[in-house]
Write an enzyme that holds these catalytic residues in place. Structure first.
Site, PDB file in Angstrom:
ATOM      1  CG  ASN A  29      -0.421  -0.696   2.407  1.00 40.27           C
ATOM      2  OD1 ASN A  29       0.430  -0.155   3.116  1.00 40.27           O
ATOM      3  ND2 ASN A  29      -0.856  -1.935   2.646  1.00 40.27           N
ATOM      4  N   GLY A  45      -6.866  -4.460  -2.134  1.00 40.53           N
ATOM      5  CA  GLY A  45      -7.234  -5.500  -3.085  1.00 40.53           C
ATOM      6  C   GLY A  45      -7.082  -5.150  -4.548  1.00 40.53           C
ATOM      7  CD  GLU A  75      -0.315  -4.180   5.776  1.00 39.42           C
ATOM      8  OE1 GLU A  75       0.090  -3.579   4.770  1.00 39.42           O
ATOM      9  OE2 GLU A  75       0.068  -5.315   6.094  1.00 39.42           O
ATOM     10  CG  HIS A  94       3.792  -1.983   3.322  1.00 40.93           C
ATOM     11  ND1 HIS A  94       4.880  -2.768   3.632  1.00 40.93           N
ATOM     12  CD2 HIS A  94       2.702  -2.783   3.447  1.00 40.93           C
ATOM     13  CE1 HIS A  94       4.466  -3.987   3.935  1.00 40.93           C
ATOM     14  NE2 HIS A  94       3.149  -4.020   3.826  1.00 40.93           N
ATOM     15  CG  HIS A  96       4.911  -7.682   0.514  1.00 46.75           C
ATOM     16  ND1 HIS A  96       3.745  -8.426   0.445  1.00 46.75           N
ATOM     17  CD2 HIS A  96       4.698  -6.772   1.497  1.00 46.75           C
ATOM     18  CE1 HIS A  96       2.882  -7.980   1.342  1.00 46.75           C
ATOM     19  NE2 HIS A  96       3.448  -6.977   1.986  1.00 46.75           N
TER      20      HIS A  96
END
Length: 205
Positions: A29, A45, A75, A94, A96
């Site tokens: 996000n 999503g 989050e 943020h 991954h």
């Protein structure tokens, strides 16, 4: 529609993150502080590579959706904490990213004495303990580090970068991942040689 220019900027950054392989599918996000009371936030999503400006949510500091039909990320409290603690930060990314997350998965921080980019671009990297994604624990986990770092690894989860604007936060995430990848690839060749403290100190002068 509120903040049209800023919405487009946020969408562009999301597309860059996706294009650079820093985020996959609906992961992560991104937020952007547009006024003292309003934050632009990516909807939950949605694939960051294809999200449009009109899908961005306007939320207040309590996470209430002021404009937009999507669902705010669970989050968001992590983003909110950053904005409350750091008046100089106006964007939070943020994601991954694979190599940086590999360090976080192993419970290891990125050493500051391998590459000059770590000190020059990130100052230092923090490693926050594990917290269940999408819970208030996430904000608690990063709280001890927000005041004095702009890059935080989230154990078993991913990474967070903070910037004065969206491009700054993006650049920090890109550099963080590049550093992590270079260190991991170097270890496949042999043990990386560290930069001496004396030489690192020269960079601060």
């Amino acid at each position: 529609m509120m903040y049209e220019k800023e919405r487009k900027e946020l969408a562009d950054i999301c597309h860059l993150l996706y294009g650079r392989g820093l985020v996959a599918a609906t992961d992560g996000n991104v937020s952007f502080r547009v006024t003292k009371g309003h934050i632009l936030l990516t909807p939950s999503g949605k694939n960051k590579g294809f999200v449009g400006p009109e899908e961005m949510l306007v939320v207040d500091l309590d996470g209430n959706v002021v404009e937009g039909s999507g669902r705010a990320s669970k989050e968001y409290p992590m983003h909110r904490l950053v904005y409350l603690q750091r008046v100089d930060v106006n964007a939070v990314v943020h994601t991954h990213p694979v190599y940086a997350t590999a360090f976080a998965l192993a419970g290891k921080n990125i050493p500051e004495n391998y590459l000059i980019e770590t000190k020059m671009m990130l100052k230092r990297v923090a490693l926050a303990g594990y917290a269940t994604p999408g819970t208030l624990e996430m904000a608690d986990a990063i709280a001890p580090y927000v005041a004095d770092t702009n890059a935080i690894l989230l154990q078993n989860h991913g990474a967070l970068t903070l910037g004065k604007d969206l491009m700054d936060a993006f650049n920090k995430m890109e550099v963080l991942e590049s550093i992590a990848k270079t260190i991991i690839m170097s270890k496949a060749v042999g043990e990386p040689v560290v930069i001496s403290k004396e030489n690192l100190d020269k960079m601060g002068k």
